[in-house]
Scaffold this motif. Structure first.
Motif, PDB file in Angstrom:
ATOM      1  N   THR A 498     -22.008  35.127 -20.842  1.00 29.43           N
ATOM      2  CA  THR A 498     -22.974  34.071 -21.175  1.00 29.43           C
ATOM      3  C   THR A 498     -22.792  32.870 -20.259  1.00 29.43           C
ATOM      4  N   VAL A 499     -21.540  32.493 -20.004  1.00 24.37           N
ATOM      5  CA  VAL A 499     -21.269  31.376 -19.084  1.00 24.37           C
ATOM      6  C   VAL A 499     -21.828  31.689 -17.701  1.00 24.37           C
ATOM      7  N   GLN A 500     -21.559  32.883 -17.212  1.00 26.52           N
ATOM      8  CA  GLN A 500     -22.000  33.252 -15.861  1.00 26.52           C
ATOM      9  C   GLN A 500     -23.517  33.289 -15.743  1.00 26.52           C
ATOM     10  N   ASN A 501     -24.199  33.622 -16.820  1.00 29.19           N
ATOM     11  CA  ASN A 501     -25.658  33.732 -16.782  1.00 29.19           C
ATOM     12  C   ASN A 501     -26.381  32.456 -17.207  1.00 29.19           C
ATOM     13  N   SER A 502     -25.643  31.480 -17.674  1.00 27.42           N
ATOM     14  CA  SER A 502     -26.296  30.264 -18.158  1.00 27.42           C
ATOM     15  C   SER A 502     -26.863  29.457 -16.994  1.00 27.42           C
ATOM     16  N   PRO A 503     -28.113  29.052 -17.049  1.00 25.76           N
ATOM     17  CA  PRO A 503     -28.703  28.290 -15.944  1.00 25.76           C
ATOM     18  C   PRO A 503     -28.161  26.862 -15.839  1.00 25.76           C
ATOM     19  N   VAL A 504     -27.491  26.362 -16.867  1.00 24.92           N
ATOM     20  CA  VAL A 504     -27.043  24.967 -16.832  1.00 24.92           C
ATOM     21  C   VAL A 504     -25.583  24.825 -16.400  1.00 24.92           C
ATOM     22  N   VAL A 505     -24.900  25.916 -16.132  1.00 23.08           N
ATOM     23  CA  VAL A 505     -23.547  25.833 -15.579  1.00 23.08           C
ATOM     24  C   VAL A 505     -23.685  25.633 -14.071  1.00 23.08           C
ATOM     25  N   LEU A 506     -23.239  24.493 -13.590  1.00 22.53           N
ATOM     26  CA  LEU A 506     -23.476  24.138 -12.194  1.00 22.53           C
ATOM     27  C   LEU A 506     -22.808  25.117 -11.245  1.00 22.53           C
ATOM     28  N   TRP A 532     -28.128  22.942  -4.489  1.00 17.95           N
ATOM     29  CA  TRP A 532     -28.567  23.890  -5.517  1.00 17.95           C
ATOM     30  C   TRP A 532     -29.307  23.171  -6.642  1.00 17.95           C
ATOM     31  N   LEU A 533     -28.772  22.040  -7.097  1.00 21.84           N
ATOM     32  CA  LEU A 533     -29.422  21.292  -8.166  1.00 21.84           C
ATOM     33  C   LEU A 533     -30.827  20.840  -7.770  1.00 21.84           C
ATOM     34  N   ARG A 534     -30.955  20.386  -6.515  1.00 23.86           N
ATOM     35  CA  ARG A 534     -32.243  19.861  -6.063  1.00 23.86           C
ATOM     36  C   ARG A 534     -33.290  20.954  -5.886  1.00 23.86           C
ATOM     37  N   HIS A 535     -32.847  22.142  -5.477  1.00 22.11           N
ATOM     38  CA  HIS A 535     -33.809  23.157  -5.053  1.00 22.11           C
ATOM     39  C   HIS A 535     -33.838  24.417  -5.918  1.00 22.11           C
ATOM     40  N   GLU A 536     -32.747  24.717  -6.615  1.00 21.77           N
ATOM     41  CA  GLU A 536     -32.687  25.967  -7.367  1.00 21.77           C
ATOM     42  C   GLU A 536     -32.272  25.793  -8.822  1.00 21.77           C
ATOM     43  N   SER A 542     -32.444  18.666 -12.940  1.00 24.19           N
ATOM     44  CA  SER A 542     -32.758  18.239 -11.576  1.00 24.19           C
ATOM     45  C   SER A 542     -32.645  16.727 -11.414  1.00 24.19           C
ATOM     46  N   TYR A 543     -32.873  15.978 -12.501  1.00 22.08           N
ATOM     47  CA  TYR A 543     -32.797  14.513 -12.389  1.00 22.08           C
ATOM     48  C   TYR A 543     -31.390  14.023 -12.069  1.00 22.08           C
ATOM     49  N   LEU A 544     -30.388  14.886 -12.235  1.00 20.33           N
ATOM     50  CA  LEU A 544     -29.014  14.459 -11.983  1.00 20.33           C
ATOM     51  C   LEU A 544     -28.781  14.083 -10.523  1.00 20.33           C
ATOM     52  N   THR A 545     -29.611  14.563  -9.626  1.00 20.35           N
ATOM     53  CA  THR A 545     -29.404  14.285  -8.200  1.00 20.35           C
ATOM     54  C   THR A 545     -30.329  13.206  -7.677  1.00 20.35           C
TER      55      THR A 545
END
Length: 567
Positions: A498-506, A532-536, A542-545
């Motif tokens: 689940t961790v590996q597949n989670s989209p929110v784990v940077l 990665w955050l900005r584009h994928e 995405s607002y974090l960057t």
């Protein structure tokens, strides 16, 4: 300027020194910081405390989020004396050369009678620029903050236990042990577990309402050996930062030892190390003889490396030994009163969340008190978010620590739970950076009030639906293990997937890799993560960057500054 807290204009000074705008019970970090800020704004503040400074206190390990919150409080409310708390060097030079440096969180899991397995060593060192976390020697930091509050105008009474409180429609009052009476317009109880307000209103929840179970014993010692000297491993298993330069957690089934050195830098003049043992009181009942020194050493002797750690150690102050330490309150705000921080509840010192929670609560409480004083309106609805935040902090920390204790029995499960904790540490700091950048660029306090509008107050990443789903899956699987419905190793495998597949784990920090023992992002890792955050990355993060100010002009991004700076 629009968006600033309501201007509070103090009227004529009361005819008696026992009449104040705000009465604060407790002069520890919470009470003294709040008092200093309010007094700086012209508020008449009384600080009452049953004890005296200097004194021993727990909660000695800071996080980057802790330091960023204190730095914001210093700048938001014009109290520069809070700034030294935000760096090791500042503390050393402006408070006392008695703190230790903290460059990582270190975790080593132990089995009885065995040397720890190097494959299970874990170390997390989040990146930061300019903010070096510390081990606070609380008798110095707390006294410094009390003196700061006094300099800004707080009226302080030490050594005066509170006997009773009155909470009325148009005033509050506190009566001390001598029968002296102090009246005010608002009451903040920051006194901790023995809260007079919680007792007066019967606010403590039944223990069954909390999931986590632990009791604790702790003291300060001399002669504790560095963990690095006690492990029988080769150089290939050494972490990037020596174990001694961080907060050490030695884990075992349903319990953990801590070692927090104040003497781990040449600049420190403090020989002490904070040590403690926290364990599930259901599995390890408190012995009848209540000899914490003997019990501590008996437990240390079960684990060879831990026994070496404390073999030559000697205590320098009486042990504190408590039964189950978890408590919470059914309500933390009401008409003209607030239970703040540890007066409202406490779970466990694991993950060093206490000081950050305190600072976050102060940040949300101060501007509301100022507005209430200015408008003479103390309706509890005004403080509703403070209630939601405190209840959320207790709830999510209760679940996180409970899952952690459940997972200590098996490395596969613990490794996954650890990574879910790690997964929140960078996003929560980047989120905070984005809002503080906008505030500092605009000077508009509404920016910081906007930061409070979040889906899950108190969650480690409060605005992330994806992290909430990840967190809830951790709770579901760990509680299934606790009920005997799942094997810990199997649940750990599923949770790691689940961790590996989670989209929110940077990405690019090493958190997704179960074999990455030491999470120590380098500048190039952070650059890849930012790209990665900005584009994928997921849209919700995405607002974090972004570093766009309230007037649409690009801002220097705190993330971009971090990228070029090693730990």
């Amino acid at each position: 300027m629009p968006g600033q807290p309501s201007a509070y204009h103090p009227g004529p000074r009361p005819t008696t020194p026992r009449r104040h705008d705000v009465i604060i019970l407790g002069s520890g970090i919470a009470g003294s910081t709040l008092g200093a800020i309010l007094a700086k704004q012209g508020v008449s503040v009384l600080l009452l405390d049953g004890g005296v400074h200097p004194r021993f206190a727990v909660g000695e390990s800071t996080t980057h989020y802790t330091l960023k919150l204190f730095r914001l409080l210093a700048r938001r409310y014009g109290v520069p004396e809070l700034e030294p708390l935000t760096s090791y060097v500042g503390y050393r030079d402006q408070i006392a050369p008695t703190s230790g440096t903290k460059r990582h969180f270190g975790f080593i899991r132990h089995e009885e009678g065995q040397e720890p397995d190097p494959a299970e060593f874990l170390q997390f060192s989040p990146p930061s620029k300019g903010l070096q976390t510390s081990h606070l020697f609380r008798q110095d930091s707390d006294a410094y903050l009390l003196h700061t509050a006094i300099r800004h105008g707080c009226d302080v009474r030490q050594g005066i236990p509170v006997e009773n409180v009155e909470l009325e429609e148009d005033y509050v009052a506190v009566i001390d042990k001598n029968g002296d009476r102090y009246e005010g317009r608002y009451l903040v109880d920051a006194s901790g577990f023995r809260s007079p307000v919680a007792d007066h209103l019967a606010l403590r929840k039944p223990p069954k309402d909390l999931k986590h179970h632990s009791r604790s014993m702790f003291t300060h010692m001399v002669g504790v050996r560095p963990t690095d000297e006690c492990l029988r491993v080769g150089p290939e298993d050494a972490p990037p930062i020596p174990w001694v330069e961080g907060t050490m957690h030695h884990l075992f089934e349903r319990g953990w030892f801590w070692s927090i050195p104040f003497n781990n830098t040449p600049d420190s003049r403090n020989p002490l190390i904070s040590v403690g043992l926290t364990l599930d009181e259901r599995l390890y009942p408190k012995p009848d003889d209540n000899n914490p020194e003997a019990e501590f050493r008996e437990f240390a002797a079960r684990f060879p490396a831990v026994e070496r750690l404390f073999k030559e150690a000697r205590t320098v102050r009486p042990w504190v030994s408590a039964g189950r330490i978890q408590y919470a309150s059914s309500q933390t705000v009401g008409h003209r009163w607030c239970l703040m921080s540890h007066a409202g509840g406490f779970i466990d010192p694991l993950y060093s969340r206490g000081l950050a929670n305190t600072a976050e609560l102060i940040n949300s409480l101060v501007w509301r008190i100022l507005d209430a004083l200015a408008e003479d309106d103390f309706d509890e609805e005004r403080f509703r978010y403070v209630e939601e935040l405190q209840q959320g902090l207790i709830r999510y920390n209760d679940e996180l620590v409970n899952c952690s204790f459940i997972s200590f029995t098996d490395h596969a499960l613990w490794n996954a739970v650890y990574r879910i904790w790690c997964a929140a540490e960078v996003p929560i700091n980047l989120r905070f950076d984005r809002f503080t950048e906008r505030f500092l660029e605009s000077g508009d306090d509404r920016v910081l009030r906007e930061m409070e509008k979040t889906a899950y107050p108190g969650l480690p990443v409060p605005g992330s639906h994806g992290y909430k789903a990840l967190f809830d899956e951790m709770v579901r699987l760990c509680e299934a293990v606790d009920r005997g419905e799942r094997a810990a190793a199997d649940a750990g495998k599923d949770l790691m997937t689940t961790v590996q597949n989670s989209p929110v784990v940077l990405e690019h920090l090493g958190i997704r890799d179960p074999n990455r023992r030491f999470v120590y992002p380098k500048p190039e890792d952070l650059r890849r993560m930012a790209h990665w955050l900005r584009h994928e990355g997921p849209r919700e993060l995405s607002y974090l960057t972004t570093g766009v100010g309230v007037h649409g002009r690009p801002l220097p991004s705190a993330l971009d500054e971090e990228l070029a700076v090693p730990h």
